[in-house]
Write an enzyme that holds these catalytic residues in place. Structure first.
Site, mmCIF file in Angstrom:
data_model
loop_
_atom_site.group_PDB
_atom_site.id
_atom_site.type_symbol
_atom_site.label_atom_id
_atom_site.label_comp_id
_atom_site.label_asym_id
_atom_site.label_seq_id
_atom_site.Cartn_x
_atom_site.Cartn_y
_atom_site.Cartn_z
ATOM 1 N N ARG A 89 -12.280 1.067 -0.309
ATOM 2 C CA ARG A 89 -13.489 1.296 -0.715
ATOM 3 C C ARG A 89 -14.148 2.215 -1.562
ATOM 4 O O ARG A 89 -15.029 2.054 -2.150
ATOM 5 C CB ARG A 89 -13.483 2.085 0.825
ATOM 6 C CG ARG A 89 -13.777 1.058 2.273
ATOM 7 C CD ARG A 89 -13.413 1.634 3.479
ATOM 8 N NE ARG A 89 -13.915 1.272 4.637
ATOM 9 C CZ ARG A 89 -12.835 1.510 5.261
ATOM 10 N NH1 ARG A 89 -11.782 1.759 5.002
ATOM 11 N NH2 ARG A 89 -12.625 0.033 6.293
ATOM 12 N N ASN A 121 -19.468 4.199 1.277
ATOM 13 C CA ASN A 121 -18.458 4.334 0.599
ATOM 14 C C ASN A 121 -18.040 4.612 -0.797
ATOM 15 O O ASN A 121 -18.455 4.667 -2.017
ATOM 16 C CB ASN A 121 -17.431 3.488 0.911
ATOM 17 C CG ASN A 121 -17.043 3.111 2.393
ATOM 18 O OD1 ASN A 121 -16.811 4.167 3.330
ATOM 19 N ND2 ASN A 121 -17.399 2.326 2.998
ATOM 20 N N ARG A 152 -12.453 1.951 16.686
ATOM 21 C CA ARG A 152 -11.063 0.412 16.316
ATOM 22 C C ARG A 152 -9.796 0.760 17.464
ATOM 23 O O ARG A 152 -9.258 -0.172 17.621
ATOM 24 C CB ARG A 152 -10.949 0.254 14.761
ATOM 25 C CG ARG A 152 -12.135 -0.437 14.089
ATOM 26 C CD ARG A 152 -11.742 -1.042 13.444
ATOM 27 N NE ARG A 152 -13.066 -1.022 12.327
ATOM 28 C CZ ARG A 152 -13.473 -1.142 11.463
ATOM 29 N NH1 ARG A 152 -13.734 -0.163 10.329
ATOM 30 N NH2 ARG A 152 -14.974 -1.885 11.043
ATOM 31 N N HIS A 176 -11.157 7.638 5.374
ATOM 32 C CA HIS A 176 -12.003 5.965 5.986
ATOM 33 C C HIS A 176 -11.141 5.525 4.956
ATOM 34 O O HIS A 176 -11.981 5.093 4.092
ATOM 35 C CB HIS A 176 -13.342 6.246 6.183
ATOM 36 C CG HIS A 176 -13.899 5.341 6.986
ATOM 37 N ND1 HIS A 176 -13.815 4.209 8.010
ATOM 38 C CD2 HIS A 176 -15.233 4.353 5.512
ATOM 39 C CE1 HIS A 176 -14.194 3.147 7.463
ATOM 40 N NE2 HIS A 176 -15.254 3.444 6.552
HETATM 41 N N1 LIG Z 1 -18.873 4.444 6.490
HETATM 42 C C1 LIG Z 1 -18.287 3.268 6.825
HETATM 43 O O1 LIG Z 1 -17.689 3.001 8.123
HETATM 44 C C2 LIG Z 1 -18.922 2.092 7.488
HETATM 45 C C3 LIG Z 1 -18.896 0.895 7.727
HETATM 46 C C4 LIG Z 1 -19.350 -0.831 6.822
HETATM 47 C C5 LIG Z 1 -20.362 0.037 5.411
HETATM 48 N N2 LIG Z 1 -20.308 0.950 5.169
HETATM 49 C C6 LIG Z 1 -20.755 0.782 3.894
HETATM 50 O O2 LIG Z 1 -22.276 1.635 4.102
HETATM 51 C C7 LIG Z 1 -22.703 1.159 2.870
HETATM 52 C C8 LIG Z 1 -23.961 0.093 2.901
HETATM 53 O O3 LIG Z 1 -23.606 -1.672 3.118
HETATM 54 P P1 LIG Z 1 -24.145 -2.233 3.460
HETATM 55 O O4 LIG Z 1 -23.389 -3.418 3.987
HETATM 56 O O5 LIG Z 1 -25.563 -2.292 4.364
HETATM 57 O O6 LIG Z 1 -24.885 -2.602 2.051
HETATM 58 P P2 LIG Z 1 -25.642 -3.291 0.970
HETATM 59 O O7 LIG Z 1 -25.303 -3.899 -0.010
HETATM 60 O O8 LIG Z 1 -26.156 -4.836 1.913
HETATM 61 O O9 LIG Z 1 -26.961 -1.959 1.560
HETATM 62 C C9 LIG Z 1 -27.309 -1.631 0.537
HETATM 63 C C10 LIG Z 1 -29.171 -1.584 0.084
HETATM 64 O O10 LIG Z 1 -28.753 -0.059 -0.545
HETATM 65 C C11 LIG Z 1 -30.055 0.501 -1.456
HETATM 66 N N3 LIG Z 1 -29.898 1.029 -2.080
HETATM 67 C C12 LIG Z 1 -28.998 1.466 -3.092
HETATM 68 N N4 LIG Z 1 -29.256 1.992 -3.631
HETATM 69 C C13 LIG Z 1 -29.958 2.662 -3.444
HETATM 70 C C14 LIG Z 1 -30.323 3.914 -3.854
HETATM 71 N N5 LIG Z 1 -30.559 4.547 -5.049
HETATM 72 N N6 LIG Z 1 -31.545 4.278 -3.342
HETATM 73 C C15 LIG Z 1 -31.809 3.800 -2.156
HETATM 74 N N7 LIG Z 1 -31.097 1.860 -1.527
HETATM 75 C C16 LIG Z 1 -30.645 1.969 -2.801
HETATM 76 C C17 LIG Z 1 -30.086 -1.244 -1.752
HETATM 77 O O11 LIG Z 1 -30.409 -1.927 -2.135
HETATM 78 C C18 LIG Z 1 -29.180 -2.562 -0.901
HETATM 79 O O12 LIG Z 1 -30.409 -3.028 0.331
HETATM 80 C C19 LIG Z 1 -22.171 0.643 1.885
HETATM 81 O O13 LIG Z 1 -21.688 1.297 0.675
HETATM 82 C C20 LIG Z 1 -20.222 0.515 2.631
HETATM 83 O O14 LIG Z 1 -19.547 0.339 2.152
HETATM 84 C C21 LIG Z 1 -19.035 2.224 5.520
#
Ligand SMILES: NC(=O)c1ccc[n+]([C@@H]2O[C@H](COP(=O)([O-])OP(=O)(O)OC[C@H]3O[C@@H](n4cnc5c(N)ncnc54)[C@H](O)[C@@H]3O)[C@@H](O)[C@H]2O)c1
Length: 304
Positions: A89, A121, A152, A176
């Site tokens: 991540r 992340n 999980r 995580h």
């Molecule tokens: N913590 C967890 O358990 C967990 C689980 C799943 C995903 N995630 C994380 O969540 C995040 C989102 O995942 P996703 O699949 O939706 O990603 P994604 O790429 O589909 O969506 C990210 C969104 O953020 C927007 N974005 C980026 N920078 C921005 C900013 N400065 N201001 C406003 N919007 C902004 C993008 O335009 C996009 O729409 C990732 O970092 C992913 O790793 C974390």
């Protein structure tokens, strides 16, 4: 009046928004994304559903001034394509770190004083960045951390015993990420510890722990992202916060011993972390938690 903001309306942010709208968990929901057309379409799609919902909810695209009086802001911004299917991540760190700094500064500038819940992340590091950039008390800035990894573990251990995962208690602690670990001394079903169950039922605890650890990548490998389970995790925490439930939950929060963010259980309420307690871990588990904190620090340096 419950006001919630979501920053980043990608796979995860849109799914979180959908759960909030479908369950009527807020009165006003502000959506922010750096892609204006995408976020406008998502907001319109929700508005089209408004006559079909049980409860009124005002969903609209917004900007940071709209979040000044929000109760909770959820960070789901990210760049999921930067995480390799079997990768780490931390692959998103370079892209997400400046974004979190900017969003945190924008929230500070408008006087946001609610709870910031980070999903982005690498979540332990990004949550710490948000705390620094917003200047909010550390109790008000938390990350989903191993809440999902714990879910999980409950799934895999429940499947192994043939019971509903909700019958499994206990925690995955630490990062995580790769250095997380199942704190088996805390895991029990019907009051019987996991190790006793394992001996009775010939369960391989190392394998179950690893299945939970790689669970996110197992989902990621098929569809390129994960969204449903993390959205349920975030919304579960949102409900705890908004209702001031003072419920125990495992979240990434500031740990004085390690001077950083890492997951361990805390009491969560309207102010974020409203009380803390020391888990009675075994010496081996305490060592693993310290090693996980160290791994977060080392990778932050390596990937920066
Ligand atoms: N913590 C967890 O358990 C967990 C689980 C799943 C995903 N995630 C994380 O969540 C995040 C989102 O995942 P996703 O699949 O939706 O990603 P994604 O790429 O589909 O969506 C990210 C969104 O953020 C927007 N974005 C980026 N920078 C921005 C900013 N400065 N201001 C406003 N919007 C902004 C993008 O335009 C996009 O729409 C990732 O970092 C992913 O790793 C974390």
């Amino acid at each position: 009046m419950r006001k919630v903001g979501i920053v980043g309306i990608g796979h995860v942010g849109a799914t979180v928004a959908h759960l909030i709208v479908s369950q009527g968990l807020a009165d006003e929901l502000v959506l922010i994304d750096k892609k204006p057309e995408k976020v406008a379409s998502e907001a319109l799609d929700f508005s089209d559903a408004s006559s079909l919902l049980d409860k009124h909810i005002d969903v609209h695209v917004g900007d940071y001034p709209d979040l000044a009086d929000a109760d909770v802001v959820i960070s789901a911004l990210g760049h999921i394509h930067l995480i390799k299917p079997d990768g780490d991540r931390f692959g998103e760190l370079k892209a997400n770190l400046p974004m979190a700094k900017q969003v945190g500064a924008d929230l500070k500038a408008v006087g946001f004083n609610g709870v910031l819940l980070a999903i982005s992340n690498p979540v332990d590091v990004i949550t710490g960045i948000y705390q620094q950039a917003t200047g909010l008390p550390s109790a008000q800035v938390i990350g989903t951390g191993t809440y999902l990894d714990t879910a999980r573990l409950k799934r895999v251990f429940g499947e192994a015993l043939g019971v509903d995962p909700r019958s499994v208690n206990g925690y995955v602690l630490g990062e995580h990420g790769a250095s997380q670990f199942a704190a088996w001394s805390t895991v029990n079903v019907m009051g019987q510890n996991a190790r006793t169950w394992a001996a009775e039922k010939s369960l391989d605890l190392d394998k179950l722990e690893n299945d939970a650890r790689v669970g996110g990548f197992t989902v990621h490998s098929g569809k390129g992202y994960t969204n449903f389970a993390i959205a349920h995790a975030a919304v579960s925490l949102l409900q705890i916060i908004l209702s001031d439930a003072r419920k125990e939950a495992i979240v990434s929060h500031y740990n004085e011993d390690f001077d950083g963010y890492i997951s361990s259980p805390a009491i969560i309420g309207r102010g974020g972390v409203v009380a803390n307690f020391d888990l009675p871990l075994t010496p081996e588990e305490q060592d693993k938690l310290a090693a996980s904190a160290k791994a977060i620090q080392t990778k932050t340096t390596d990937y920066s």
